[in-house]
Design an enzyme around this catalytic site. Structure first.
Site, PDB file in Angstrom:
ATOM      1  N   ILE A  75      16.184   1.654  16.292  1.00  0.00           N
ATOM      2  CA  ILE A  75      17.388   1.466  15.478  1.00  0.00           C
ATOM      3  C   ILE A  75      16.932   1.101  14.077  1.00  0.00           C
ATOM      4  O   ILE A  75      16.541  -0.033  13.806  1.00  0.00           O
ATOM      5  CB  ILE A  75      18.330   0.374  16.020  1.00  0.00           C
ATOM      6  N   ASP A  76      16.938   2.067  13.185  1.00  0.00           N
ATOM      7  CA  ASP A  76      16.601   1.843  11.785  1.00  0.00           C
ATOM      8  C   ASP A  76      17.904   1.577  11.033  1.00  0.00           C
ATOM      9  O   ASP A  76      18.808   2.409  11.027  1.00  0.00           O
ATOM     10  CB  ASP A  76      15.902   3.078  11.216  1.00  0.00           C
ATOM     11  N   ASP A 101       9.538   3.642   9.488  1.00  0.00           N
ATOM     12  CA  ASP A 101      10.720   3.636   8.629  1.00  0.00           C
ATOM     13  C   ASP A 101      10.792   4.847   7.707  1.00  0.00           C
ATOM     14  O   ASP A 101      11.791   5.005   6.987  1.00  0.00           O
ATOM     15  CB  ASP A 101      10.742   2.364   7.767  1.00  0.00           C
ATOM     16  N   THR A 109      19.396  -2.170  10.718  1.00  0.00           N
ATOM     17  CA  THR A 109      19.975  -3.234  11.545  1.00  0.00           C
ATOM     18  C   THR A 109      21.402  -3.558  11.141  1.00  0.00           C
ATOM     19  O   THR A 109      22.323  -3.544  11.962  1.00  0.00           O
ATOM     20  CB  THR A 109      19.111  -4.509  11.433  1.00  0.00           C
ATOM     21  N   HIS A 159      15.448  -5.059   0.057  1.00  0.00           N
ATOM     22  CA  HIS A 159      14.711  -3.853   0.434  1.00  0.00           C
ATOM     23  C   HIS A 159      14.366  -2.982  -0.766  1.00  0.00           C
ATOM     24  O   HIS A 159      13.428  -2.190  -0.704  1.00  0.00           O
ATOM     25  CB  HIS A 159      15.524  -3.020   1.428  1.00  0.00           C
ATOM     26  N   SER A 176      19.146   2.638   6.354  1.00  0.00           N
ATOM     27  CA  SER A 176      18.359   3.482   7.249  1.00  0.00           C
ATOM     28  C   SER A 176      17.888   4.797   6.640  1.00  0.00           C
ATOM     29  O   SER A 176      18.196   5.130   5.484  1.00  0.00           O
ATOM     30  CB  SER A 176      19.135   3.787   8.543  1.00  0.00           C
ATOM     31  N   ASP A 221      11.217   4.357  15.392  1.00  0.00           N
ATOM     32  CA  ASP A 221      12.094   3.234  15.046  1.00  0.00           C
ATOM     33  C   ASP A 221      13.375   3.433  15.847  1.00  0.00           C
ATOM     34  O   ASP A 221      14.184   4.310  15.533  1.00  0.00           O
ATOM     35  CB  ASP A 221      12.402   3.182  13.554  1.00  0.00           C
ATOM     36  N   ASP A 244      17.553  -1.924  20.390  1.00  0.00           N
ATOM     37  CA  ASP A 244      16.177  -1.600  20.010  1.00  0.00           C
ATOM     38  C   ASP A 244      15.295  -1.412  21.240  1.00  0.00           C
ATOM     39  O   ASP A 244      14.599  -0.402  21.377  1.00  0.00           O
ATOM     40  CB  ASP A 244      15.585  -2.733  19.162  1.00  0.00           C
ATOM     41  N   LYS A 248      19.569   7.956   4.584  1.00  0.00           N
ATOM     42  CA  LYS A 248      19.458   8.328   3.171  1.00  0.00           C
ATOM     43  C   LYS A 248      18.588   9.573   3.009  1.00  0.00           C
ATOM     44  O   LYS A 248      18.929  10.487   2.257  1.00  0.00           O
ATOM     45  CB  LYS A 248      18.895   7.152   2.361  1.00  0.00           C
ATOM     46  N   GLU A 267       8.194  -0.209  16.939  1.00  0.00           N
ATOM     47  CA  GLU A 267       8.494  -1.503  16.326  1.00  0.00           C
ATOM     48  C   GLU A 267       8.471  -2.656  17.315  1.00  0.00           C
ATOM     49  O   GLU A 267       8.059  -3.762  16.984  1.00  0.00           O
ATOM     50  CB  GLU A 267       9.869  -1.430  15.645  1.00  0.00           C
ATOM     51  N   ARG A 290      13.574   3.825  -3.397  1.00  0.00           N
ATOM     52  CA  ARG A 290      13.304   2.544  -2.736  1.00  0.00           C
ATOM     53  C   ARG A 290      12.222   1.878  -3.569  1.00  0.00           C
ATOM     54  O   ARG A 290      11.045   2.246  -3.486  1.00  0.00           O
ATOM     55  CB  ARG A 290      12.858   2.756  -1.295  1.00  0.00           C
TER      56      ARG A 290
END
Length: 359
Positions: A135-136, A296, A138, A242, A266, A133, A45, A269, A68, A283
């Site tokens: 690294i979206d 995000d 984790t 989430h 992440s 972001d 990150d 999608k 972030e 989501r």
């Protein structure tokens, strides 16, 4: 404006940051299952954010940045700072012209910390603001599944440029989503890694991620029209924290969808439905108080819309990226082809309306 320079720099910056994240995974992440202060995700990150911000500041010095991470914790941890600095100074694009386009290299670990902290903008509706972001996804990153390096440019609150680097998605746009993509996707060299891009009003593209100059074979991407929603494939988050999996299952049943959902991490999608590998991304809220972060969703929102999709929250409102660092004016995400979005949204509202009435 064409935003051609912004697009080129964003693509190259994401591509270079993706090189760093892949190196972190292969050298440090295998066997790791959690995100603690010294985990591979933390290292990746910080390193990726520093590289992206350095490129933005070299080319667009007056632009603000929402990101972030902040560097305060690194100032008191010399070992972690040195680990990240070693990665940052060693990560370069293999093509000299491409590397030069990104601007001068970061010269010291202190400058690296300064770059990281440039991501402290509070966002807003005026001016040019980049959302990062690094690294979206984790847990997707840790398990060798799907994650994304994400970068979007907001101009007066409107997402104008969006780039997603998805190192573990198949290069072939025609490969349909399936459950196997959630893990173990890093071993086939040359067949995975995609750079998705969009500029407002100019469509969306995909091209293979490389380690040097941008791959020349950018392809226009578009969503499936899905005239029959029962044949649709929808994707959702892996983590139940989430997105509400139970609500998604009810919505799928209402739409006549019989295929199991594909769960992946992440903004991969967004990218997957934009190129027609899937059709719907849901989501769904799991908490009344939770606010989604703009980094995000910004790049993915634009890429889907430029590929012929529609993205709203569960009320049917467009995502509002001008409200600050979060999507505080929105709840949830419903992304689908434009022609079928209203039907999907109606199903979402029916299921969530019944749920609210039962509480």
């Amino acid at each position: 404006m064409s935003y051609s320079k912004e697009l080129e720099i964003a693509q190259l910056a994401v591509q270079r940051a993706a090189i760093l994240t892949k190196r972190v995974f292969h050298e440090k992440a295998k066997g790791t299952v959690s995100k603690d202060d010294k985990s591979p995700v933390t290292i990746g990150d910080f390193g990726a954010q520093a590289l992206i911000i350095a490129a933005l500041k070299a080319n667009f010095p007056d632009d603000e940045i929402v990101a972030e991470e902040e560097a305060e914790g690194l100032r008191g941890d010399a070992t972690l700072r040195q680990t990240i600095w070693d990665l940052v100074r060693e990560t370069k694009l293999s093509d000299a012209a491409a590397e030069s386009a990104l601007g001068g290299a970061i010269k010291s670990d202190d400058e690296m910390l300064t770059m990281i902290d440039h991501g402290n903008s509070q966002g807003g509706r005026r001016g040019r603001i980049w959302a990062i972001d690094p690294i979206d996804g984790t847990k997707g990153f840790l398990r060798g599944g799907q994650y994304a390096v994400c970068l979007g440019l907001l101009v007066d609150g409107e997402v104008t440029v969006g780039v997603l680097g998805c190192p573990n998605l198949p290069v072939d746009d025609s490969v349909s989503l399936d459950g196997s993509m959630a893990s173990g996707q890093t071993d086939e060299e040359g067949s995975k890694g995609v750079l998705f891009s969009a500029v407002l009003g100019q469509g969306a593209t995909s091209r293979p991620l490389t380690t040097g100059a941008l791959a020349p074979e950018a392809k226009s991407i578009s969503m499936n029209p899905i005239s029959d929603t029962s044949a649709a494939c929808f994707c959702e988050s892996v983590e139940a924290g989430h997105s509400s999996h139970g609500d998604s299952a009810q919505i799928a049943a209402l739409l006549g969808i019989t295929k199991p959902s594909v769960r992946m991490d992440s903004q991969a999608k967004y990218a997957s439905i934009a190129r027609g590998a899937g059709d719907i991304y849901l989501r769904l809220p799991v908490s009344a108080s939770y606010q989604e972060k703009i980094w995000d969703h910004a790049a993915g929102d634009l890429i889907v819309r430029e590929a012929g999709g529609q993205v709203t929250d569960i009320t049917g409102s467009r995502l509002d990226f001008g409200a600050g660092r979060t999507l505080k004016e929105n709840k949830g995400v419903v992304a689908a082809p434009a022609a079928g979005h209203a039907k999907v949204l109606a199903a979402v509202q029916e299921v969530l309306g019944k749920k609210a009435a039962q509480i």
